[in-house]
Every structure is written in C-alpha cells, then in structure tokens.
Motif scaffolding. Structure first.
Motif, short mmCIF file in Angstrom:
data_model
loop_
_atom_site.label_atom_id
_atom_site.label_comp_id
_atom_site.label_asym_id
_atom_site.label_seq_id
_atom_site.Cartn_x
_atom_site.Cartn_y
_atom_site.Cartn_z
N ASP A 323 0.81 -1.22 0.00
CA ASP A 323 0.00 0.00 0.00
C ASP A 323 0.85 1.27 0.00
OD1 ASP A 323 -2.27 -1.54 -0.01
OD2 ASP A 323 -2.61 -1.40 2.15
N HIS A 324 2.09 1.17 0.47
CA HIS A 324 2.96 2.36 0.49
C HIS A 324 3.26 2.85 -0.92
CE1 HIS A 324 5.97 5.24 1.69
NE2 HIS A 324 6.90 4.62 0.98
N LEU A 325 3.08 2.00 -1.92
CA LEU A 325 3.35 2.40 -3.30
C LEU A 325 2.51 3.61 -3.70
CD1 LEU A 325 4.85 1.79 -5.93
CD2 LEU A 325 3.04 0.16 -6.51
N GLU A 326 1.35 3.75 -3.10
CA GLU A 326 0.47 4.88 -3.43
C GLU A 326 1.05 6.21 -2.96
OE1 GLU A 326 -3.23 3.83 -1.66
OE2 GLU A 326 -3.37 1.93 -2.76
N SER A 327 2.06 6.16 -2.07
CA SER A 327 2.69 7.37 -1.54
C SER A 327 4.02 7.69 -2.21
CB SER A 327 2.90 7.23 -0.03
OG SER A 327 1.68 6.97 0.64
N ILE A 328 4.39 6.92 -3.25
CA ILE A 328 5.67 7.09 -3.91
C ILE A 328 5.49 7.80 -5.25
CG2 ILE A 328 7.62 5.88 -4.96
CD1 ILE A 328 7.27 3.68 -2.91
N ALA A 329 6.26 8.85 -5.45
CA ALA A 329 6.23 9.59 -6.71
C ALA A 329 7.10 8.84 -7.73
CB ALA A 329 6.76 11.00 -6.50
N VAL A 330 6.48 8.37 -8.80
CA VAL A 330 7.18 7.56 -9.81
C VAL A 330 7.42 8.39 -11.06
CG1 VAL A 330 7.07 5.50 -11.26
CG2 VAL A 330 6.15 5.44 -8.92
N SER A 331 8.66 8.44 -11.50
CA SER A 331 9.03 9.12 -12.74
C SER A 331 9.55 8.11 -13.75
CB SER A 331 10.11 10.18 -12.49
OG SER A 331 9.64 11.19 -11.62
N ALA A 332 9.14 8.27 -15.00
CA ALA A 332 9.58 7.40 -16.09
C ALA A 332 10.25 8.28 -17.14
CB ALA A 332 8.41 6.64 -16.68
#
Length: 411
Positions: A323-332
């Motif tokens: 669930d912590h993935l929802e709090s991670i800013a992902v850049s591609a």
C-alpha cells in the motif's frame, strides 16, 4: 567499518542536452529528445523504424578530431560525460592508485565493428584500421576514461544489457566500501543508433512504431504504449567516501546507500511477469542500507514503454511496497530521453540524484491515458518531494533477466 559514499560530481550527454544540467533542465521542462532520423542509411536499408533519441550535441562537436578518430562513439560519449563530472567534482586531488573507474555498456563499439566489417568486405583486409579492436572492445570506454584521468585503482566494465550502468554504480559502491579506492567514476554509455540494432529491435517488435510523431512515441504506462525508442549518450557520477569528500571540502549532491543485483532466470528478452527477482533487488538495495521500505518517496522506474515490461515492473513495485506504493512519486524519464540501453541506468541515476538534491521529481511526458492495470502515482509535472530525509531508488532491468537497483538518499 562501513563507509558512507557520496556523489560529488555529475556529467552527461543525452538526447535532451549536451551536459548534465542542460539534460536536467530540459527534463523538467517536459522536452523530448526523440527525432526523425535523417541519415541516408534509413532509406538505403528501408528501415521500418525511422526515429531515435540521438545525442542533442554530437560528440564530434565537443571532442577534437584526433580523439574522435581513435574512439568509438560509445567511448566518445563516455569521455565527454566523465570529463564533465570530474570538473563538476572540482577535479579531486587523489592519488592515481586510489582512483578507479566502474563503467558500463550494453553493446559496446557496434559502429566500429560493423564499419570495419564493411571495409573488410568492400576494400580488403589491408584497409581495416589497426585501432579497430581497441575501439570496438566493450571495455574501451572505461579504458578511455581511465587513461584520461590517470585512474590506476582499476578500470572495470559491466555488460549486462539495460541493467549495465546501474550495476556499475552498485559495483562502485562496493569497491569503495571495500577500500579499493577513495574516488570512482561510475556510469555508462551507449551509441547503437545503427541500422543493424534498429532492424533487430524492430524485428522483435520491441520499438515504438510511431515514426509519424517522434516526440510522443515513448509513452510509459499509457494504454497505447507500443514499444521503446532507441537512445544514445552517456552519464557519469563521481563517487567518493564521505571522509575523502569532506577533507577536500567537496560539494555533495546525495548519498549512495548501495545497490543490488538479481536475475530472473526466466527468458532471454521477456521479464518475469511476476517480477519476483526484480522485487528482491529493490528490497535488497533498501534493506542493505538499514532502512525501511516505507522510507522511499521516489522511484525512477525502468519503464521502457513496452506493453509487458511496464506492467511487470508495476507488479514488482507492488510486491515490494504494498500500500505504500500509493505514496511514492514515480518518474519514467525514458519518455523524454528514449532508452539508452547500457547507459540508461546511469542517466536515470543522475536524474535521481538531481531529484534528491533539488527535492523535485521530474515529469513523465506523453502519459495521456494511464493504463488502469498500472495504478501508479506517476509524476506528470515537476513535483516537490518535500523536506527532511529523502530516499529514492533507480531501477534497471535488462535482456537476459538482469535486474539492478541503486538506492540514494538526500544529503
């Protein structure tokens, strides 16, 4: 004794800039480095793909002619990036026997090799250049950097496809921890925008077919993604022990917490769809630093814009972070640069370091309709990462099932 390792210099030449700062500025501005190929060999060989992320500044515009004649383009890019990083680090005063090189490439001197083969077939063996083998060797870029800077603590080369230069950074961290050097130039380079690799990648249906609209061709996580865009260039990081950096009063960009390498043992080109080995690499890179998975605030994803690759990485990320993935800013960031193959991990590690140093996550361009099967918090405009201690990782996954992850912390 565990040593703290820091980044004190950065350098790059990429499809979106001739320097590290120019590349970063253009990344934040949402630029694309993908353009139509104008070389005559595109029509000659009737290539099905006619776009790529060519270096924004040709190496021949930067290096003197004598150097370009004796170096494959992959080594030319490497030398440009390494020289910039070295100058950016303040040209550290270090004993040559305490200065090392950990460099990477996925393919090596493909231009030299194939040009020499053409020369042999068309003009005979006497016309093949005597420097052909030194120029085509995969360790040529590392050797060029080592000789240029006088590095005598070792010039190591990693060749693990698209995971190569992230693995070189992980190796540099380990070599500094082991006391084999005080300063190491780490990174990677690639120069494979050549008819043969393009034809081969196209034949395996790996490249985007959007030749009519180059700037929007690479679109990680979009429902209409159809493949990656080939890129070229290099990036370099100067890594050194904190003790050495502080003793000389160096400016510090970020701290390297370590890296990890695993393998899928699944397929020569396709990723493990469950992402279990990729997940293990992320977990190891973070936990080896003694930190919690919930400390991660930013991920520079591998995210090549292929239908199977993007979703496999999502499954790996979900497996790691829950669930912590929802709090991670992902850049591609390959959406802007294209895929630099063996140099991809280096430029993306540089972007991760800059993100931590400036506390801003860079945007992912061309995401118009996010795939509902990949519900990541994808950064589409520059985003403030906040204050305090920031932890980020950079992912790289390559053909053969190579997985490499590097972890960094704000300093």
């Amino acid at each position: 004794m565990t040593k703290r390792i820091v980044v004190t210099g950065i350098g790059a030449t990429s499809p979106i800039g001739g320097t590290a700062q120019e590349s970063w500025d253009n990344l934040l501005a949402g630029a694309s480095g993908v353009r139509t190929l104008e070389q005559d060999w595109v029509a000659k060989y009737e290539l099905p793909i006619t776009i790529a992320g060519q270096a924004a500044v040709p190496a021949t515009d930067v290096l003197p002619r004598m150097e370009t004649k004796r170096l494959d383009p992959s080594s030319q890019f490497a030398l440009i990036a390494a020289r910039e990083a070295w100058a950016d680090a303040g040209t550290p005063g270090v004993d040559p026997e305490r200065l090392g090189v950990d460099w990477a490439t996925g393919i090596g001197g493909v231009w030299t090799l194939l040009d020499a083969w053409d020369t042999l077939r068309e003009r005979g063996p006497r016309r093949v250049l005597p420097m052909t083998v030194p120029m085509l060797m995969p360790n040529g870029p590392a050797a060029a950097i080592g000789m240029d800077l006088g590095a005598r603590a070792g010039e190591r080369t990693v060749v693990s496809a698209c995971a190569s230069s992230t693995e070189s950074i992980a190796n540099a961290f380990e070599h500094l921890q082991a006391g084999l050097a005080d300063v190491i130039i780490a990174g990677g380079s690639e120069a494979a925008i050549h008819p043969l690799p393009i034809a081969s990648f196209a034949a395996m249906q790996a490249l985007s077919k959007r030749s009519d609209n180059p700037a929007t061709a690479s679109r990680p996580y979009d429902v209409s993604r159809d493949g990656f865009v080939l890129g070229e260039g290099a990036a370099a990081l100067v890594l050194e022990t904190l003790e050495h950096a502080e003793a000389r009063g160096a400016r510090i960009y970020a701290e390297v917490l370590g890296g990890a390498v695993t393998s899928d043992a699944y397929h020569i080109t396709a990723p493990d769809p469950e992402g279990s080995a990729a997940a293990r690499a992320m977990i190891a890179a973070i936990e080896n630093a003694g930190l919690a998975l919930t400390d991660v605030v930013h991920v520079n994803a591998h995210a090549t814009s292929t239908p199977v690759g993007d979703i496999a990485e999502y499954y790996a990320l979900r497996r790691v972070f829950g669930d912590h993935l929802e709090s991670i800013a992902v850049s591609a960031t390959k959406a802007s640069t294209g895929h630099l193959l063996g140099g991809a991990g280096a430029i993306e590690a540089l972007f991760t370091v800059k993100a931590l140093h400036e506390r801003v996550a860079p945007p992912t361009i061309n995401l118009e309709n996010q795939d509902p099967a990949i519900p990541l918090d994808v950064v589409t405009t520059p985003r403030d990462l906040g204050t305090g201690d920031l932890l980020a990782i950079s992912n790289s996954f390559g053909f053969g099932g190579h997985n490499a992850v590097a972890a960094f912390r704000s300093f």
